[in-house]
Scaffold this motif. Structure first.
Motif, mmCIF file in Angstrom:
data_model
loop_
_atom_site.group_PDB
_atom_site.id
_atom_site.type_symbol
_atom_site.label_atom_id
_atom_site.label_comp_id
_atom_site.label_asym_id
_atom_site.label_seq_id
_atom_site.Cartn_x
_atom_site.Cartn_y
_atom_site.Cartn_z
ATOM 1 N N LEU B 176 33.836 132.107 4.892
ATOM 2 C CA LEU B 176 33.673 133.247 3.997
ATOM 3 C C LEU B 176 32.338 133.927 4.202
ATOM 4 O O LEU B 176 32.196 135.132 4.021
ATOM 5 C CB LEU B 176 33.759 132.780 2.542
ATOM 6 N N ARG B 177 31.339 133.120 4.571
ATOM 7 C CA ARG B 177 29.997 133.687 4.680
ATOM 8 C C ARG B 177 29.837 134.528 5.942
ATOM 9 O O ARG B 177 28.820 135.198 6.109
ATOM 10 C CB ARG B 177 28.955 132.570 4.667
ATOM 11 N N VAL B 178 30.820 134.442 6.816
ATOM 12 C CA VAL B 178 30.686 135.196 8.059
ATOM 13 C C VAL B 178 30.834 136.678 7.761
ATOM 14 O O VAL B 178 31.656 137.118 6.986
ATOM 15 C CB VAL B 178 31.743 134.716 9.069
ATOM 16 N N HIS B 179 30.007 137.423 8.408
ATOM 17 C CA HIS B 179 29.824 138.835 8.219
ATOM 18 C C HIS B 179 30.882 139.602 9.003
ATOM 19 O O HIS B 179 31.516 139.013 9.855
ATOM 20 C CB HIS B 179 28.458 139.031 8.855
ATOM 21 N N VAL B 180 31.081 140.850 8.731
ATOM 22 C CA VAL B 180 32.038 141.616 9.532
ATOM 23 C C VAL B 180 31.699 141.567 11.008
ATOM 24 O O VAL B 180 32.574 141.564 11.864
ATOM 25 C CB VAL B 180 32.135 143.091 9.083
ATOM 26 N N ASP B 181 30.401 141.521 11.315
ATOM 27 C CA ASP B 181 30.008 141.492 12.728
ATOM 28 C C ASP B 181 30.106 140.109 13.336
ATOM 29 O O ASP B 181 29.821 139.932 14.518
ATOM 30 C CB ASP B 181 28.563 141.976 12.902
ATOM 31 N N GLY B 182 30.452 139.123 12.550
ATOM 32 C CA GLY B 182 30.560 137.782 13.091
ATOM 33 C C GLY B 182 29.316 136.950 12.902
ATOM 34 O O GLY B 182 29.230 135.834 13.405
ATOM 35 N N PHE B 183 28.328 137.450 12.173
ATOM 36 C CA PHE B 183 27.127 136.657 11.914
ATOM 37 C C PHE B 183 27.220 136.021 10.534
ATOM 38 O O PHE B 183 27.863 136.559 9.638
ATOM 39 C CB PHE B 183 25.873 137.539 11.934
ATOM 40 N N THR B 184 26.567 134.877 10.375
ATOM 41 C CA THR B 184 26.435 134.318 9.039
ATOM 42 C C THR B 184 25.187 134.917 8.421
ATOM 43 O O THR B 184 24.138 134.932 9.043
ATOM 44 C CB THR B 184 26.281 132.792 9.098
ATOM 45 N N MET B 185 25.342 135.386 7.198
ATOM 46 C CA MET B 185 24.247 136.131 6.612
ATOM 47 C C MET B 185 23.568 135.365 5.498
ATOM 48 O O MET B 185 24.197 134.679 4.720
ATOM 49 C CB MET B 185 24.778 137.440 6.027
#
Lengths: 235, 353
Positions: B176-185
Motif C-alpha cells: 500500500l505504501r508504494v507510490h504511483v511511481d513505484g517508490f516507497t514514500m
C-alpha cells in the motif's frame, strides 16, 4: 542461641528488609544496564556475589590494621583486586558472557553495594559474620537482578534463558524457552528506560507486601489518654 | 433584607475542566478533517481505538485507586490524550499500536503519577515516544497521500489493514505504501532527511512528488487545519497565545539562521512550520497546562526552548520529526523554568535607585 539469631537477622536483612537492590537502591547502574536477559543478570549476579563475599571477608580480616583516615582507598583496592580476578576468570571460562557484559564487569569496582557493605558492616564485625553478610547481600542483589532479567527478557523477546550456553556451557542450549512469539521485539523492555519502569514496579510490589505484612500483625493496643477540654469561650 | 457579602474575587469564570477539554477536542477537528481528506480513515479509526482503550484504562485505574469514577472518567482529559495520540500515529499502523500507546499513556504516564494535574509529562507525547522507540517499524508506516497512492484506500480497506495487516483484496501494508511511481514514500521531513544524507541539495530533494507544490501534499493542509483550530482556541481564551507564538518564532529564527548559513542543506522556514507535527505541537501539545511552565515569562522560555530543540533534532538528530522528543525534554525542564521565573507579588515595590 544468640549466634543463631544474629545469623537469622543477617539473612532477613540481606534477602528482604535491607535488600541492596530494592531497598538501599545501591549498584543501580549495572542493575539497570545489563539485566536485559536472564543470562546477563545471572552472570553479573554471580560476579557481584563472589566479589562481595571475598571483599567482605578480607576487609573484616584486616580491619584491625586499617587506619581510619585511609580506609576507603584501601577498601577500593581490595575490591579492585577481586574484580580483576573475576574478570580474568570470566574472560577465560565464559568469554561470550564476558563480551556481552562489557564495561559493567570492571565497573563492579565502583558498585556502591559492595563498598557500602565493606564500610557499614565488614569493617566493624568479625570475619564469620562479615562473610555471611556478604553472601546474603550478594544473593539478595542477584535475586533482584534475576527477577528484573526474567521480566525484561519475557517482555522484550518472549524468551527465557536465551544465550544461557555462554555462561553455563553447551548443555544449557536446551534451557532456552520460547514463552511466546513476537512479530517484533518490544524494544522498550530491553532498553534501560524499561529497566527503570520495571524496577519501579518491583519496589512498589515489595512495599505493598510489606504493608500487607504489617497489617496482618496483631496490633498492640495503645492506651488512649483522654483529656477533657475545658474551654469556656467556645459555644 | 440583608445583602450577602462575599469576599473577592467577585467575578468567577464558570468553566470546568470538562468544558475546556471539550473545546480543545473540537478545535482539533479541522486538522483531523484535513488528515481524513488527504490520508484516509486510518487516523479516525486509531482515535476511536485509543478513546475506547483510554476509557477502559481510566476506569480500571480509578476504581483501583478508590476515586470518584463518574466525574474523573468523563472530564475529557483522557479522551483528549487519546485524540492527540490517534492523530500522531501513522494511519496504517496496526491496531495494537494505538491500544498499547493509550494504555501506557493513561496507566503509567498519567495515573501512576497521581492522575490529572500531577503528571510531569504530556501523556500523549510520552506514549508516542515509547511507541516510536519500541516499535520503529510499525511507527514509520507512513503512507503517501491518497492521490499519490496506486491503490484505492476506502474505509473497509483501511479497517482491514489496521486489524489484519492486509486489505480486503490481500495487499499488504508495504504494498500500500508504494507510490504511483513505484517508490516507497516516507513523510516529507523523512524524505528530505534521507536525500540530504545521500548528498542531494534541498532544491533537488524538493523535486520529489511527495512535496507537491509547496511543503508536502496533505501535510501543509493538516498543519493549516491545526493552525486554524489553534487560533480558535486563542480567541476562546482556552490557551495562552504566548506559548505557540514563542515556539513558532523560535523555530522560525533557527531555520532562518541555518538557511542563511547553508541554503543547500537546510529547508526553508515555512517548510519547518508546515510539515510534520509543528502546528499540532505548537497549539495542542505545548499548551498543556499541566506539564508546561506556568508564568508568562516561563512559557516564553519553555516554548522557545522547544522550538530550538525541534530544530536541532530535525536537523542533526536521528529521527525526522522531533515534536514529541522536544516536548518531553521541555516537560523535564519546566519545574526549573518555573523556579527561576516566579512572577513578583502584586504591589511589590521595586527598589529605588
Amino acid at each position: 542461641m544468640k549466634i543463631n539469631d544474629e545469623f537469622k537477622e543477617i539473612i532477613w536483612q540481606g534477602l528482604w528488609k535491607n535488600n541492596p537492590g530494592l531497598v538501599q537502591l545501591l549498584g543501580l547502574c549495572p542493575l539497570l544496564a545489563v539485566t536485559s536477559t536472564i543470562t546477563n543478570a545471572l552472570g553479573l549476579g554471580l560476579a557481584t556475589l563472589l566479589v562481595l563475599v571475598c571483599s567482605n571477608t578480607t576487609v573484616s580480616a584486616v580491619r584491625q590494621w586499617v587506619p581510619k583516615e585511609v580506609r576507603i582507598p584501601i577498601f577500593v583496592l581490595i575490591i579492585a583486586a577481586f574484580v580483576s580476578c573475576v574478570q580474568l576468570l570470566m574472560n577465560a571460562f565464559a568469554h561470550g558472557l564476558y563480551q556481552s557484559l562489557g564495561i559493567f564487569l570492571p565497573l563492579i569496582v565502583t558498585n556502591c553495594a559492595i563498598i557500602g557493605r565493606a564500610e557499614a558492616y565488614a569493617s566493624k564485625n568479625p570475619i564469620k559474620q562479615a562473610s555471611f553478610d556478604g553472601l546474603m547481600m550478594g544473593i539478595g542483589f542477584s535475586l533482584v537482578l534475576l527477577t528484573l532479567g526474567t521480566i525484561r527478557e519475557v517482555l522484550g523477546q518472549g524468551t527465557l534463558f536465551d544465550g544461557a550456553h555462554l555462561l553455563l556451557g553447551d548443555w544449557a542450549l536446551v534451557l532456552r524457552i520460547e514463552v511466546f512469539q513476537f512479530d517484533s521485539q518490544f524494544l522498550l523492555a530491553i532498553l534501560p528506560p524499561g529497566a527503570f519502569i520495571v524496577m519501579g514496579f518491583l519496589i512498589a510490589a515489595k512495599n505493598a507486601i510489606d504493608d500487607k505484612l504489617t497489617q496482618q500483625q496483631p496490633k498492640t493496643e495503645q492506651q488512649n489518654i483522654e483529656r477533657v477540654r475545658v474551654n469556656f469561650d467556645a459555644q | 433584607m440583608a445583602f450577602w457579602i462575599a469576599s473577592s474575587p467577585h467575578n468567577h469564570i464558570q468553566s470546568e475542566t470538562s468544558a475546556l477539554m471539550r473545546l480543545v477536542i473540537y478545535a482539533t477537528l479541522p486538522g483531523i478533517f484535513a488528515q481524513w481528506y488527504f490520508f484516509g480513515w486510518g487516523n479516525i479509526i486509531h482515535i476511536a481505538l485509543a478513546s475506547c482503550t483510554v476509557l477502559f484504562a481510566e476506569f480500571s485505574v480509578l476504581s483501583l485507586r478508590h476515586k470518584k469514577i463518574s466525574s474523573e472518567l468523563f472530564d475529557g482529559s483522557a479522551i483528549l490524550t487519546a485524540v492527540l495520540l490517534g492523530i500522531s500515529i501513522p494511519a496504517l499502523a496496526p491496531w495494537w499500536i494505538s491500544v498499547f500507546g493509550a494504555l501506557f499513556a493513561i496507566v503509567i504516564v498519567k495515573q501512576l503519577y497521581g492522575g490529572l494535574g500531577h503528571n510531569p509529562f504530556n501523556p500523549a507525547m510520552a506514549a508516542y515516544v515509547m511507541l516510536l522507540i519500541s516499535f520503529p517499524v510499525q511507527m514509520t508506516l507512513w503512507q503517501p497521500p491518497l492521490n499519490l497512492m496506486s491503490f484505492d484506500l476506502n474505509f473497509q480497506n483501511t479497517l482491514s489493514t489496521i486489524f489484519t495487516g492486509y486489505t480486503i483484496d490481500g495487499f499488504s501494508t508495504e504494498q500500500l505504501r508504494v507510490h504511483v511511481d513505484g517508490f516507497t514514500m516516507a513523510t516529507p521531513l523523512d524524505t528530505l532527511k534521507t536525500d540530504l544524507t545521500l548528498g542531494l541539495t534541498t532544491s533537488e530533494s524538493f523535486k520529489s512528488p511527495i512535496f507537491g507544490q509547496h511543503f508536502g501534499i496533505g501535510w501543509e493542509w493538516v498543519n493549516i487545519g491545526f493552525l486554524l483550530g489553534g487560533i480558535f482556541l486563542i480567541i476562546k481564551k482556552a490557551i495562552d497565545w504566548v506559548t505557540p507564538v514563542s515556539f513558532l518564532i523560535s523555530l522560525f529564527f533557527c531555520s532562518l539562521l541555518a538557511f542563511f548559513i547553508s541554503p543547500d542543506s537546510s529547508a526553508s522556514t515555512m517548510f519547518h512550520w508546515f510539515s510534520g507535527a509543528t502546528m499540532l505541537g505548537a497549539f495542542f501539545i505545548l499548551t498543556d497546562p499541566v506539564s508546561g511552565a506556568t508564568s508568562t515569562k516561563g512559557r516564553i522560555i519553555f516554548a522557545a526552548l522547544a522550538g530550538l530543540l525541534v530544530y536541532l533534532i530535525r536537523k542533526f538528530g536521528g529521527y525526522p520529526d522531533a515534536i514529541a522528543f522536544a516536548v518531553l525534554l521541555c516537560n523535564m525542564s519546566a519545574p526549573l523554568i518555573d523556579q527561576y521565573t516566579r512572577p513578583r507579588a502584586y504591589g511589590h515595590q521595586s527598589e529605588k535607585k
